[in-house]
Design an enzyme around this catalytic site. Sequence first.
Site, PDB file in Angstrom:
ATOM      1  N   HIS A 101      36.214  42.935  33.654  1.00  0.00           N
ATOM      2  CA  HIS A 101      37.562  42.775  34.225  1.00  0.00           C
ATOM      3  C   HIS A 101      37.822  41.313  34.590  1.00  0.00           C
ATOM      4  O   HIS A 101      36.900  40.551  34.909  1.00  0.00           O
ATOM      5  CB  HIS A 101      37.784  43.707  35.417  1.00  0.00           C
ATOM      6  CG  HIS A 101      36.934  43.447  36.615  1.00  0.00           C
ATOM      7  ND1 HIS A 101      37.239  42.473  37.544  1.00  0.00           N
ATOM      8  CD2 HIS A 101      35.798  44.050  37.057  1.00  0.00           C
ATOM      9  CE1 HIS A 101      36.330  42.499  38.510  1.00  0.00           C
ATOM     10  NE2 HIS A 101      35.445  43.430  38.242  1.00  0.00           N
ATOM     11  N   HIS A 148      32.678  40.455  46.385  1.00  0.00           N
ATOM     12  CA  HIS A 148      33.772  40.404  47.367  1.00  0.00           C
ATOM     13  C   HIS A 148      33.421  39.601  48.618  1.00  0.00           C
ATOM     14  O   HIS A 148      34.283  39.410  49.482  1.00  0.00           O
ATOM     15  CB  HIS A 148      34.233  41.805  47.789  1.00  0.00           C
ATOM     16  CG  HIS A 148      34.721  42.655  46.659  1.00  0.00           C
ATOM     17  ND1 HIS A 148      35.256  43.909  46.852  1.00  0.00           N
ATOM     18  CD2 HIS A 148      34.763  42.438  45.323  1.00  0.00           C
ATOM     19  CE1 HIS A 148      35.599  44.433  45.689  1.00  0.00           C
ATOM     20  NE2 HIS A 148      35.307  43.543  44.739  1.00  0.00           N
ATOM     21  N   GLU A 176      41.460  45.664  38.018  1.00  0.00           N
ATOM     22  CA  GLU A 176      40.320  46.514  38.337  1.00  0.00           C
ATOM     23  C   GLU A 176      40.122  46.646  39.836  1.00  0.00           C
ATOM     24  O   GLU A 176      39.658  47.686  40.309  1.00  0.00           O
ATOM     25  CB  GLU A 176      39.048  45.934  37.701  1.00  0.00           C
ATOM     26  CG  GLU A 176      37.836  46.870  37.766  1.00  0.00           C
ATOM     27  CD  GLU A 176      36.992  46.754  39.026  1.00  0.00           C
ATOM     28  OE1 GLU A 176      36.155  47.630  39.270  1.00  0.00           O
ATOM     29  OE2 GLU A 176      37.174  45.773  39.787  1.00  0.00           O
ATOM     30  N   GLU A 177      40.467  45.593  40.588  1.00  0.00           N
ATOM     31  CA  GLU A 177      40.163  45.547  42.017  1.00  0.00           C
ATOM     32  C   GLU A 177      41.225  46.230  42.883  1.00  0.00           C
ATOM     33  O   GLU A 177      41.280  46.001  44.090  1.00  0.00           O
ATOM     34  CB  GLU A 177      40.002  44.089  42.469  1.00  0.00           C
ATOM     35  CG  GLU A 177      38.895  43.317  41.759  1.00  0.00           C
ATOM     36  CD  GLU A 177      37.497  43.752  42.186  1.00  0.00           C
ATOM     37  OE1 GLU A 177      37.385  44.748  42.922  1.00  0.00           O
ATOM     38  OE2 GLU A 177      36.535  43.101  41.783  1.00  0.00           O
ATOM     39  N   ASP A 180      40.228  40.224  36.965  1.00  0.00           N
ATOM     40  CA  ASP A 180      40.801  39.961  38.283  1.00  0.00           C
ATOM     41  C   ASP A 180      39.731  39.837  39.351  1.00  0.00           C
ATOM     42  O   ASP A 180      38.571  40.230  39.163  1.00  0.00           O
ATOM     43  CB  ASP A 180      41.812  41.043  38.665  1.00  0.00           C
ATOM     44  CG  ASP A 180      41.204  42.445  38.674  1.00  0.00           C
ATOM     45  OD1 ASP A 180      40.320  42.710  37.841  1.00  0.00           O
ATOM     46  OD2 ASP A 180      41.630  43.275  39.506  1.00  0.00           O
ATOM     47  N   ASP A 230      31.684  38.750  40.899  1.00  0.00           N
ATOM     48  CA  ASP A 230      32.515  39.897  40.514  1.00  0.00           C
ATOM     49  C   ASP A 230      33.812  39.444  39.857  1.00  0.00           C
ATOM     50  O   ASP A 230      34.828  39.338  40.514  1.00  0.00           O
ATOM     51  CB  ASP A 230      32.785  40.752  41.742  1.00  0.00           C
ATOM     52  CG  ASP A 230      33.338  42.115  41.410  1.00  0.00           C
ATOM     53  OD1 ASP A 230      33.322  42.497  40.228  1.00  0.00           O
ATOM     54  OD2 ASP A 230      33.794  42.809  42.337  1.00  0.00           O
ATOM     55  N   GLU A 275      29.547  44.470  35.026  1.00  0.00           N
ATOM     56  CA  GLU A 275      29.514  44.400  36.487  1.00  0.00           C
ATOM     57  C   GLU A 275      28.203  43.768  36.955  1.00  0.00           C
ATOM     58  O   GLU A 275      27.163  43.918  36.307  1.00  0.00           O
ATOM     59  CB  GLU A 275      29.648  45.798  37.087  1.00  0.00           C
ATOM     60  CG  GLU A 275      31.021  46.416  36.968  1.00  0.00           C
ATOM     61  CD  GLU A 275      32.009  45.855  37.974  1.00  0.00           C
ATOM     62  OE1 GLU A 275      31.614  45.014  38.815  1.00  0.00           O
ATOM     63  OE2 GLU A 275      33.184  46.265  37.924  1.00  0.00           O
TER      64      GLU A 275
END
Length: 362
Positions: free
Chosen positions: A71, A337, A133-134, A73, A103, A162
């Site tokens: 992903h 994150h 995705e987030e 984003d 991430d 991931e």
Amino acid sequence: MPVLDPSLGPAALTRRLCDIPSVSGDERAIADAIEAMLREHAPHLAVTRDGDTLIARTELGRARRVAIAGHLDTVPINGNLPIRDVLDPESGEPVIWGRGTVDMKAGVGVQLALAVELSDPSVDITWIWYDHEEVASDLSGLGRAMRNRPELFAADFAILGEPSNGTIEGGCNGTLRARVTMLGRRAHSARSWMGENAIHRAGPMLERLAAYEAERVVVDGLEYREGLNAVRVEGGIAGNVIPDRCTIEVNYRFAPSRSVAEAEALVRDFFSDADEVEVVDAAPGARPGLDAPLARAFVEAVGQQPTAKLGWTDVSRFSALGIPAVNFGPGDPLLAHADDEQVPISQIMSCAAALRAWLTAG
């Protein structure tokens, strides 16, 4: 438009990708840059775009096809861009620090470098880079593209980039969120005996949740840890009113051996004394998928024992299509994150080497 140069390799691509802000909903610039790079440097790939999702496929007529996805984003920036090259204070190892490094721009950097480099892999490859995705699952660019162009996603095996510390994490847990409500009767707090306090009624339920011992479930040789937790409590309308409603939002992370229906049944049974139980979001898990021939060869190429993915990831979407899928990418998932996201450069390079060796093996 930001320019991406694939000849600089996966670590340099990681730096460049991270410095293109791409918080969920703002992926247009990074998708434009990747599309331009692919069209200029990867004539062996057939490139399709769906919104800010890119699907790039080899068409070599190989007997098997692998889907490799990541992903684009990130979660919101918090003073952690532009990225920096620093030394890890404990190991002294060079790392790339900043939002998105873990991430999952390092995983995307590895994938982009190999997508351009590998014009003659031993399997056909579908490379996928997607938006949203987030955020809520129904906004997922991967889910949207799968609905719009399902024929582009046929594959025998899938890898999601991931962060997994450069090891294979099989499958993923499922997830379910529910709102559990206790009702009462309003009254003036000076005459509380005239009402029924919904927050007080919720107390025993919270105590039961705190005492709950989640299961450890072995699925196809990997151990998944479940969890049932309160994540939010809402109740009360004023400082002098006995509340007539208290709602506990709970999150259940369940092993991939359970279906969504079975997970919902467990939650409803656990909260059978509640007045209302509303399931507001649910997504199935994915079994490890490690018994597929391509998966076994991939495990050998990585050279480390697989473990279970304890969170939910988009391997679930591939599993729902009948495609065995695993997680594999650089970066410590515990830093995803976090404001101090950082990924070892050595891990970026080792992930690239393992993928390259597997995708080019005879």
